[in-house]
Design an enzyme around this catalytic site. Structure first.
Site, PDB file in Angstrom:
ATOM      1  N   ARG A 210      14.939  -1.504  -7.091  1.00  0.00           N
ATOM      2  CA  ARG A 210      13.096  -2.144  -7.653  1.00  0.00           C
ATOM      3  C   ARG A 210      12.973  -1.873  -8.681  1.00  0.00           C
ATOM      4  NH1 ARG A 210      13.178  -1.970  -2.525  1.00  0.00           N
ATOM      5  NH2 ARG A 210      11.549  -0.366  -1.246  1.00  0.00           N
TER       6      ARG A 210
ATOM      7  N   LYS B  33       2.222   6.766   4.358  1.00  0.00           N
ATOM      8  CA  LYS B  33       2.202   5.610   5.015  1.00  0.00           C
ATOM      9  C   LYS B  33       0.927   4.685   6.508  1.00  0.00           C
ATOM     10  CE  LYS B  33       4.855   4.669   0.256  1.00  0.00           C
ATOM     11  NZ  LYS B  33       5.887   3.555   0.607  1.00  0.00           N
TER      12      LYS B  33
ATOM     13  N   PRO C  67       1.240  -1.303  -0.277  1.00  0.00           N
ATOM     14  CA  PRO C  67       0.373  -0.063  -0.020  1.00  0.00           C
ATOM     15  C   PRO C  67       0.918   1.011  -0.026  1.00  0.00           C
ATOM     16  CG  PRO C  67      -0.116  -1.538   1.334  1.00  0.00           C
ATOM     17  CD  PRO C  67       1.078  -1.859   1.265  1.00  0.00           C
ATOM     18  N   GLU C  68       0.360   2.143  -1.131  1.00  0.00           N
ATOM     19  CA  GLU C  68       1.283   3.839  -0.742  1.00  0.00           C
ATOM     20  C   GLU C  68       0.336   4.726  -0.504  1.00  0.00           C
ATOM     21  OE1 GLU C  68       3.041   4.588  -4.662  1.00  0.00           O
ATOM     22  OE2 GLU C  68       3.811   2.412  -4.919  1.00  0.00           O
TER      23      GLU C  68
ATOM     24  N   ARG D 237       2.718 -11.859   4.248  1.00  0.00           N
ATOM     25  CA  ARG D 237       4.427 -11.156   3.993  1.00  0.00           C
ATOM     26  C   ARG D 237       4.819 -10.918   6.085  1.00  0.00           C
ATOM     27  NH1 ARG D 237       7.536  -8.867  -0.732  1.00  0.00           N
ATOM     28  NH2 ARG D 237       9.339  -9.293   0.204  1.00  0.00           N
TER      29      ARG D 237
END
Length: 281
Positions: free
Chosen positions: A262, A64, A2-3, A116
């Site tokens: 990334r 966030k 989630p951003e 996770r």
DNA sequence: CCCTCTGTTGGATT
DNA sequence: CAATCCAACAGAGG
């Protein structure tokens, strides 16, 4: 992950779920999810969640992070990590990957669900101050390009990793940083000092609308299940995860490369490579 | 079935 | 924040 937009969408939902309600307790299914600071490491977990009873206070969201109140100032920060989300469950069931829950006086519970386990709950004495600690202003909060560019003064490296630095600007993550650079025609590897003034202007002007549109795209009503990338249909992004597909603006094939560790995607025509950057394959 | 690769986070290390 | 490695795990692909 989630951003900012997805976290904001979660915060709005939690605000609805908690409005006028009271906390009656918490359920700690995975003690490693409760950590002493904003850490992605389950090994640092195991701290006390604190006392949750009495009226639900306001729900905060900065960058966030989500802040929940239990009492006048105290409460907890929630970070969703990469795969976390907040989901309402009516009744006592533990959802798959449910780690921690806040129980409400209507019998429902708000669950931190996170496969996770990078996400965390951080009990704090002062939610309002802890939620902004170490962060730059949110990406949608800049009045103009000059004030945005000022956050990157002294920065020499490629622009995209710099945009991900939450101490400079809060809320952007890998996807929206890449999308924003495509929108303003800047290559993700362009050194920060070479980003033109017009691009900073375009970012400062555009980000509030782009991010709010992404919030609304999350939808107001679903129960919090992640549909960010994998669920619920087509990839809604311009370049993210579109290697080899045509650029939506000019049809050139989107390229991908790892930058700052990334995955990064860009259009080779709309976002020309900086001088001296050799195209790799 | 097994192995490898990728990943929306962020921090530590080199 | 330069690049790399790591946390811990699911899911996709070969």
């Amino acid at each position: 992950m989630p951003e900012l937009p997805e976290v904001e969408a979660h915060a709005r939902r939690v605000r609805r779920w908690t409005a006028g309600r009271s906390w009656v307790g918490v359920r700690v299914v995975d003690p490693t999810a409760v950590r002493p600071g904003m850490s992605t490491r389950p090994s640092e977990g195991g701290v006390s969640p604190g006392v949750w009873s009495g009226p639900c206070g306001g729900v905060l969201r900065v960058a966030k992070r989500v802040g929940l109140r239990a009492g006048p100032t105290g409460g907890a920060l929630v970070h969703l990590g990469m795969t976390g989300h907040l989901s309402r469950v009516l009744g006592g069931d533990v959802p798959r990957f449910g780690r921690f829950a806040w129980q409400l006086d209507d019998g429902s519970a708000i669950w931190l669900v996170d496969a996770r386990r990078f996400g965390c709950v951080v009990p704090v004495d002062d939610v309002a101050s802890a939620i902004v600690a170490g962060l730059g202003p949110d990406a949608d909060a800049f009045a103009d390009g000059t004030s945005l560019a000022a956050r990157f003064r002294g920065c020499r490296g490629p622009i995209k990793p710099a945009l991900l630095d939450q101490a400079r600007v809060g809320g952007l993550g890998n996807i929206h940083a890449g999308e924003a650079l495509w929108r303003v025609g800047v290559h993700p590897r362009r050194p920060v000092p070479e980003v033109p003034e017009a691009a900073w202007d375009a970012l400062a002007a555009g980000l509030p609308g782009w991010l709010e549109a992404a919030v609304l795209n999350e939808g107001p009503d679903h129960d919090g299940d992640l549909r960010y990338v994998s669920e619920g249909g087509a990839n809604p992004f311009f370049v993210y995860d579109r290697e080899g597909q045509p650029c939506p603006r000019c049809a050139a094939p989107i390229q991908r490369e790892v930058i700052g560790g990334r995955g990064s995607w860009w259009c080779p025509a709309c976002q020309p490579a900086p001088c001296g950057s050799a195209a790799v394959r």
